[in-house]
Write a protein that holds these residues in place. Structure first.
Motif, PDB file in Angstrom:
ATOM      1  N   TRP A  64       0.778  -1.250  -0.079  1.00 17.06           N
ATOM      2  CA  TRP A  64       0.049   0.003   0.002  1.00 17.06           C
ATOM      3  C   TRP A  64       0.938   1.322   0.176  1.00 17.06           C
ATOM      4  O   TRP A  64       0.615   2.292  -0.818  1.00 17.06           O
ATOM      5  N   ASP A  65       1.896   1.227   0.660  1.00 15.41           N
ATOM      6  CA  ASP A  65       2.866   2.516   0.631  1.00 15.41           C
ATOM      7  C   ASP A  65       3.414   2.530  -0.487  1.00 15.41           C
ATOM      8  O   ASP A  65       3.703   3.575  -1.204  1.00 15.41           O
ATOM      9  N   VAL A  66       3.717   1.521  -1.311  1.00 14.65           N
ATOM     10  CA  VAL A  66       4.419   1.709  -2.471  1.00 14.65           C
ATOM     11  C   VAL A  66       3.510   2.288  -3.571  1.00 14.65           C
ATOM     12  O   VAL A  66       3.451   3.343  -4.520  1.00 14.65           O
ATOM     13  N   CYS A  67       1.867   1.621  -3.442  1.00 13.09           N
ATOM     14  CA  CYS A  67       0.960   2.239  -4.157  1.00 13.09           C
ATOM     15  C   CYS A  67       0.680   3.701  -4.073  1.00 13.09           C
ATOM     16  O   CYS A  67       0.540   4.320  -5.096  1.00 13.09           O
ATOM     17  N   SER A  73       0.308   3.631  -9.799  1.00  9.59           N
ATOM     18  CA  SER A  73       0.543   3.100 -11.073  1.00  9.59           C
ATOM     19  C   SER A  73       1.016   1.584 -10.844  1.00  9.59           C
ATOM     20  O   SER A  73       1.191   1.082  -9.669  1.00  9.59           O
ATOM     21  N   HIS A  74       1.080   0.917 -11.919  1.00  7.36           N
ATOM     22  CA  HIS A  74       1.378  -0.536 -11.934  1.00  7.36           C
ATOM     23  C   HIS A  74       2.933  -0.777 -11.102  1.00  7.36           C
ATOM     24  O   HIS A  74       3.921   0.060 -11.490  1.00  7.36           O
ATOM     25  N   ILE A  75       2.944  -1.751 -10.516  1.00 14.19           N
ATOM     26  CA  ILE A  75       3.961  -2.375  -9.618  1.00 14.19           C
ATOM     27  C   ILE A  75       4.313  -3.372  -9.610  1.00 14.19           C
ATOM     28  O   ILE A  75       3.464  -4.449  -9.839  1.00 14.19           O
ATOM     29  N   GLU A  76       5.468  -4.010  -9.566  1.00 14.58           N
ATOM     30  CA  GLU A  76       6.048  -5.387  -9.522  1.00 14.58           C
ATOM     31  C   GLU A  76       6.772  -5.473  -8.251  1.00 14.58           C
ATOM     32  O   GLU A  76       7.969  -4.837  -8.220  1.00 14.58           O
ATOM     33  N   LEU A  77       6.263  -6.466  -7.271  1.00 14.10           N
ATOM     34  CA  LEU A  77       7.165  -6.446  -6.189  1.00 14.10           C
ATOM     35  C   LEU A  77       7.569  -7.958  -6.196  1.00 14.10           C
ATOM     36  O   LEU A  77       7.100  -8.848  -6.910  1.00 14.10           O
TER      37      LEU A  77
END
Length: 77
Positions: A64-67, A73-77
């Motif tokens: 959620w923090d990264v979002c 935007s689109h993220i890949e973890l």
């Protein structure tokens, strides 16, 4: 905010629980009937510890923090 229905940012616990249970329930020998499958699922659910759920929550919070930082935007973890 309108979220996509399969957003991994919101369903980390679902992915964890499904994967964990699936990996433990679908080991040979496979269940012979629905009753046995139900018993195996029930037995595995009780093995999920509070510490495991806390780790899932921490990972979800991180996502959620990264979002928030990336503005959704689109993220890949």
């Amino acid at each position: 905010i309108s979220w996509p229905p399969c957003s991994p940012d919101l369903t980390s616990a679902d992915f964890f629980l499904w994967g964990y249970i699936k990996n433990h329930v679908h080991r040979p020998p496979l269940p012979n009937d629905l009753r046995e499958l139900w018993e195996r699922i029930t037995a595995e659910i009780v093995t999920v510890t509070p510490n495991m759920l806390e780790c899932v929550w921490q990972e979800t919070d991180y996502c959620w923090d990264v979002c928030r930082i990336t503005g959704g935007s689109h993220i890949e973890l």
